[in-house]
Design an enzyme around this catalytic site. Structure first.
Site, PDB file in Angstrom:
ATOM      1  CB  ILE A  97       5.736  -4.131  -2.507  1.00 19.95           C
ATOM      2  CG1 ILE A  97       5.576  -2.818  -3.288  1.00 19.95           C
ATOM      3  CG2 ILE A  97       6.831  -4.020  -1.445  1.00 19.95           C
ATOM      4  CD1 ILE A  97       6.791  -2.352  -4.055  1.00 19.95           C
ATOM      5  CE  LYS A 136      -0.958 -10.320  -3.157  1.00 17.05           C
ATOM      6  NZ  LYS A 136      -2.123  -9.943  -2.400  1.00 17.05           N
ATOM      7  CG  HIS A 195      -1.807  -1.131   1.394  1.00 18.65           C
ATOM      8  ND1 HIS A 195      -1.660  -2.071   2.381  1.00 18.65           N
ATOM      9  CD2 HIS A 195      -2.902  -1.516   0.690  1.00 18.65           C
ATOM     10  CE1 HIS A 195      -2.615  -2.972   2.288  1.00 18.65           C
ATOM     11  NE2 HIS A 195      -3.386  -2.676   1.262  1.00 18.65           N
TER      12      HIS A 195
END
Ligand code: AMP
Length: 280
Positions: free
Chosen positions: A176, A149, A37
């Protein structure tokens, strides 16, 4: 940084920023924020004058028996992360503010939600499209940031914005990962120590697929078989799906060409994790 649970207050704030000529970036989330995030927030911060983060665990995108109640929530921790990330406004509505007693509306599309997570979670993308539409109306930002993602979600939101003429730019951001390769996810908190160790198999299986593609493999069935074989070496892994699809329409393809999405969903114990690679 402001925190508001009010649709009216949030919309008025964003409108007044726009009247001042400021560019607004939106990062929609379900909270329990992590580095994934944070990367979206950083990108939004770099590209806009004001950044809004929405934090809302959207009941409409959870099916019966899914983890709606168990989904981790911690507004205090999230607020700190947002404050440190230079966020200007957190929109954090109660369910009743978003879905009134006579709520009957929804947004949906054909084709893109049919396969992958849409097949395993039939109501999921209808809930996602509906809440994202509401967020785009409440927070009429210039740009909205989504992670790769959730690649199928990103493809669906891009399609929705084109098909329904939303005046917003959709920015896709890279996945990430933890240092051992596991994609960061709020749901990783469900994993026991042993499950956490074995969860690296998702990324490892995709790595092997990418290596095969780099060495010239073009057959989608062979790629799927390679990933499946690797996942099956892991005692705690149970495959939900392994798919090779077009990233444009999320339909299966036979050959690796054009924009390709290799997507997997795997239960590690009782926790369902997703990961993918996109080849453009
Ligand atoms: P969520 O709170 O899980 O609904 O995610 C909110 C947004 O963050 C979505 O656009 C996700 O794709 C994105 N996101 C979640 N995890 C990651 C990650 N590991 N890397 C990049 N983006 C992510």
């Amino acid at each position: 940084m402001q925190i508001s649970g009010s649709i009216k207050e949030t919309r008025n704030q964003v409108k007044s920023w726009k009247e001042e000529g400021l560019k607004v970036g939106l990062v929609p989330t379900m909270g329990y924020l992590h580095e994934g995030h944070k990367s979206l927030i950083d990108r939004a911060r770099a590209e806009n004058d004001r950044v809004v983060v929405s934090i809302f665990v959207n009941p409409m995108q959870f099916g019966p028996g899914e983890d709606l109640e168990a989904y981790p929530r911690d507004l205090e921790r999230d607020s700190k992360i947002c404050e440190e990330g230079g966020v200007d406004l957190i929109f954090h509505p109660e369910v009743e503010e978003m879905y009134g007693p006579d709520f009957h509306g929804f947004v949906d599309m054909t084709v893109l939600p049919e396969k992958l997570c849409g097949a395993s979670r039939p109501v999921h993308f209808k809930g996602v499209q509906t809440v994202v539409t509401k967020l785009f109306h409440i927070i009429p930002a210039h740009r909205a940031y989504f992670g790769q993602k959730d690649a199928q979600q990103l493809a669906i939101i891009r399609r929705m914005v084109i098909d329904l003429d939303f005046d917003i730019e959709i920015i896709g951001c890279p996945i990430i990962r933890e240092t051992d390769g596991l994609a960061k996810s709020s749901r990783n908190t469900y994993l026991s120590e042993e499950e956490r160790k074995q969860a690296v198999i998702l990324n490892a299986s995709l790595e092997e697929a990418m290596k095969a593609i780099e060495e010239g493999e073009q057959d989608a069935a062979a790629i799927k078989a390679k990933i499946t074989e690797k996942l099956n070496t892991c005692p705690l892994a149970r495959i939900d799906y392994v798919e090779v699809v077009s990233f444009d329409n999320i339909q299966p393809i036979d050959k690796i060409e054009g924009a390709v999405l290799i997507a997997i969903a795997v239960y590690i114990g009782t926790t369902r994790l997703i990961d993918n690679r996109i080849i453009m």
